[in-house]
Design a protein around this motif. Structure first.
Motif, PDB file in Angstrom:
ATOM      1  N   SER A  33      89.459  54.055   9.243  1.00 62.17           N
ATOM      2  CA  SER A  33      88.637  54.967   8.473  1.00 62.17           C
ATOM      3  C   SER A  33      87.194  54.901   8.928  1.00 62.17           C
ATOM      4  CB  SER A  33      88.714  54.632   6.981  1.00 62.17           C
ATOM      5  OG  SER A  33      90.017  54.810   6.504  1.00 62.17           O
ATOM      6  N   LEU A  34      86.719  53.709   9.270  1.00 63.63           N
ATOM      7  CA  LEU A  34      85.350  53.564   9.733  1.00 63.63           C
ATOM      8  C   LEU A  34      85.144  54.260  11.069  1.00 63.63           C
ATOM      9  CD1 LEU A  34      82.742  52.280   8.780  1.00 63.63           C
ATOM     10  CD2 LEU A  34      83.341  50.254  10.074  1.00 63.63           C
ATOM     11  N   GLY A  35      86.124  54.201  11.935  1.00 61.76           N
ATOM     12  CA  GLY A  35      86.038  54.906  13.213  1.00 61.76           C
ATOM     13  C   GLY A  35      86.028  56.411  13.030  1.00 61.76           C
ATOM     14  N   GLU A  36      86.854  56.918  12.122  1.00 56.48           N
ATOM     15  CA  GLU A  36      86.871  58.345  11.853  1.00 56.48           C
ATOM     16  C   GLU A  36      85.576  58.792  11.190  1.00 56.48           C
ATOM     17  OE1 GLU A  36      90.322  59.294   9.612  1.00 56.48           O
ATOM     18  OE2 GLU A  36      91.697  58.752  11.219  1.00 56.48           O
ATOM     19  N   LEU A  37      85.026  57.953  10.321  1.00 57.80           N
ATOM     20  CA  LEU A  37      83.760  58.281   9.669  1.00 57.80           C
ATOM     21  C   LEU A  37      82.635  58.369  10.687  1.00 57.80           C
ATOM     22  CD1 LEU A  37      82.128  58.649   7.028  1.00 57.80           C
ATOM     23  CD2 LEU A  37      81.798  56.172   7.058  1.00 57.80           C
ATOM     24  N   THR A  38      82.606  57.445  11.628  1.00 57.62           N
ATOM     25  CA  THR A  38      81.576  57.454  12.659  1.00 57.62           C
ATOM     26  C   THR A  38      81.687  58.702  13.527  1.00 57.62           C
ATOM     27  OG1 THR A  38      81.619  55.051  12.674  1.00 57.62           O
ATOM     28  CG2 THR A  38      80.600  56.131  14.554  1.00 57.62           C
ATOM     29  N   ALA A  39      82.888  59.034  13.953  1.00 55.30           N
ATOM     30  CA  ALA A  39      83.089  60.227  14.779  1.00 55.30           C
ATOM     31  C   ALA A  39      82.746  61.487  13.994  1.00 55.30           C
ATOM     32  CB  ALA A  39      84.529  60.282  15.277  1.00 55.30           C
ATOM     33  N   GLY A  40      83.091  61.513  12.716  1.00 55.73           N
ATOM     34  CA  GLY A  40      82.766  62.671  11.882  1.00 55.73           C
ATOM     35  C   GLY A  40      81.269  62.850  11.709  1.00 55.73           C
ATOM     36  N   LEU A  41      80.550  61.753  11.504  1.00 52.09           N
ATOM     37  CA  LEU A  41      79.095  61.849  11.357  1.00 52.09           C
ATOM     38  C   LEU A  41      78.434  62.277  12.660  1.00 52.09           C
ATOM     39  CD1 LEU A  41      78.192  58.782   9.122  1.00 52.09           C
ATOM     40  CD2 LEU A  41      77.998  61.194   8.556  1.00 52.09           C
ATOM     41  N   ILE A  42      78.933  61.792  13.774  1.00 50.10           N
ATOM     42  CA  ILE A  42      78.368  62.191  15.064  1.00 50.10           C
ATOM     43  C   ILE A  42      78.591  63.676  15.306  1.00 50.10           C
ATOM     44  CG2 ILE A  42      78.668  61.950  17.568  1.00 50.10           C
ATOM     45  CD1 ILE A  42      79.034  58.951  17.064  1.00 50.10           C
ATOM     46  N   SER A  43      79.781  64.193  15.006  1.00 44.46           N
ATOM     47  CA  SER A  43      80.036  65.620  15.214  1.00 44.46           C
ATOM     48  C   SER A  43      79.222  66.470  14.236  1.00 44.46           C
ATOM     49  CB  SER A  43      81.527  65.930  15.102  1.00 44.46           C
ATOM     50  OG  SER A  43      81.984  65.700  13.792  1.00 44.46           O
ATOM     51  N   LEU A  44      79.023  65.984  13.001  1.00 49.88           N
ATOM     52  CA  LEU A  44      78.198  66.707  12.028  1.00 49.88           C
ATOM     53  C   LEU A  44      76.750  66.792  12.504  1.00 49.88           C
ATOM     54  CD1 LEU A  44      78.246  67.804   8.954  1.00 49.88           C
ATOM     55  CD2 LEU A  44      77.163  65.629   8.488  1.00 49.88           C
ATOM     56  N   LEU A  45      76.207  65.673  12.945  1.00 53.34           N
ATOM     57  CA  LEU A  45      74.821  65.663  13.412  1.00 53.34           C
ATOM     58  C   LEU A  45      74.653  66.438  14.714  1.00 53.34           C
ATOM     59  CD1 LEU A  45      73.850  62.006  12.538  1.00 53.34           C
ATOM     60  CD2 LEU A  45      73.165  64.088  11.358  1.00 53.34           C
ATOM     61  N   LEU A  46      75.671  66.429  15.566  1.00 49.44           N
ATOM     62  CA  LEU A  46      75.608  67.220  16.791  1.00 49.44           C
ATOM     63  C   LEU A  46      75.581  68.715  16.477  1.00 49.44           C
ATOM     64  CD1 LEU A  46      75.639  67.079  19.902  1.00 49.44           C
ATOM     65  CD2 LEU A  46      78.111  67.303  19.759  1.00 49.44           C
ATOM     66  N   GLY A  47      76.395  69.139  15.510  1.00 46.56           N
ATOM     67  CA  GLY A  47      76.365  70.538  15.087  1.00 46.56           C
ATOM     68  C   GLY A  47      75.024  70.926  14.486  1.00 46.56           C
ATOM     69  N   PHE A  48      74.446  70.024  13.684  1.00 45.91           N
ATOM     70  CA  PHE A  48      73.136  70.270  13.099  1.00 45.91           C
ATOM     71  C   PHE A  48      72.075  70.408  14.187  1.00 45.91           C
ATOM     72  CE2 PHE A  48      69.120  68.712  11.356  1.00 45.91           C
ATOM     73  CZ  PHE A  48      68.970  69.572  10.273  1.00 45.91           C
ATOM     74  N   PHE A  49      72.109  69.523  15.167  1.00 45.07           N
ATOM     75  CA  PHE A  49      71.139  69.548  16.257  1.00 45.07           C
ATOM     76  C   PHE A  49      71.263  70.827  17.081  1.00 45.07           C
ATOM     77  CE2 PHE A  49      70.101  68.497  20.701  1.00 45.07           C
ATOM     78  CZ  PHE A  49      68.752  68.230  20.546  1.00 45.07           C
ATOM     79  N   ILE A  50      72.484  71.220  17.392  1.00 43.11           N
ATOM     80  CA  ILE A  50      72.700  72.413  18.205  1.00 43.11           C
ATOM     81  C   ILE A  50      72.258  73.666  17.458  1.00 43.11           C
ATOM     82  CG2 ILE A  50      74.526  73.878  19.181  1.00 43.11           C
ATOM     83  CD1 ILE A  50      75.826  71.339  20.202  1.00 43.11           C
ATOM     84  N   SER A  51      72.574  73.765  16.180  1.00 39.90           N
ATOM     85  CA  SER A  51      72.168  74.958  15.437  1.00 39.90           C
ATOM     86  C   SER A  51      70.662  75.030  15.277  1.00 39.90           C
ATOM     87  CB  SER A  51      72.845  75.001  14.075  1.00 39.90           C
ATOM     88  OG  SER A  51      72.280  74.037  13.214  1.00 39.90           O
ATOM     89  N   THR A  52      70.022  73.884  15.086  1.00 41.43           N
ATOM     90  CA  THR A  52      68.567  73.883  14.979  1.00 41.43           C
ATOM     91  C   THR A  52      67.934  74.318  16.300  1.00 41.43           C
ATOM     92  OG1 THR A  52      68.653  72.125  13.342  1.00 41.43           O
ATOM     93  CG2 THR A  52      66.558  72.472  14.431  1.00 41.43           C
ATOM     94  N   GLY A  53      68.450  73.801  17.391  1.00 36.50           N
ATOM     95  CA  GLY A  53      67.919  74.188  18.694  1.00 36.50           C
ATOM     96  C   GLY A  53      68.161  75.648  19.026  1.00 36.50           C
ATOM     97  N   LEU A  54      69.374  76.111  18.770  1.00 33.96           N
ATOM     98  CA  LEU A  54      69.701  77.491  19.122  1.00 33.96           C
ATOM     99  C   LEU A  54      69.026  78.512  18.222  1.00 33.96           C
ATOM    100  CD1 LEU A  54      73.479  77.280  20.055  1.00 33.96           C
ATOM    101  CD2 LEU A  54      71.526  77.508  21.576  1.00 33.96           C
TER     102      LEU A  54
END
Length: 108
Positions: A24-45
């Protein structure tokens, strides 16, 4: 220590709980990374084309259209992805959340 049924059950329960928490901790980490990556990309674009003031709405609409197209591909029965759907959903939620934050920044 004498091995009883209760001690066997408790050791099995602790081992299974450790396995569940580890994955669960591994899935949580991957989920947070993908969430923050989406946030970063949308802010940049949405920020880069919006420098002139004319392209902000068009960029945001293209980002939303791209996320809807990705949703159509992921959830169609013809197209099977080997990537986890949760990561894709977290990425899309990050994109939409980034667009909302940019809209609130512009509105204030």
């Amino acid at each position: 220590m004498i091995k009883t049924k209760l001690s066997n059950f408790l050791s099995y329960l602790i081992k299974q709980l450790g396995n569940v928490l580890y994955y669960s901790l591994g899935e949580l980490t991957a989920g947070l990374i993908s969430l923050l990556l989406g946030f970063f990309i949308s802010t940049g674009l949405s920020t880069i084309p919006g420098q002139t003031g004319d392209w902000g709405i068009i960029a945001a609409s293209l980002i939303v259209a791209a996320t809807e197209f990705i949703s159509k591909l992921v959830y169609s029965s013809k197209f099977q992805l080997s990537v986890r759907i949760n990561l894709i959903n977290n990425f899309k939620v990050g994109i939409i959340y980034g667009l909302f934050v940019d809209a609130f920044k512009l509105g204030s």
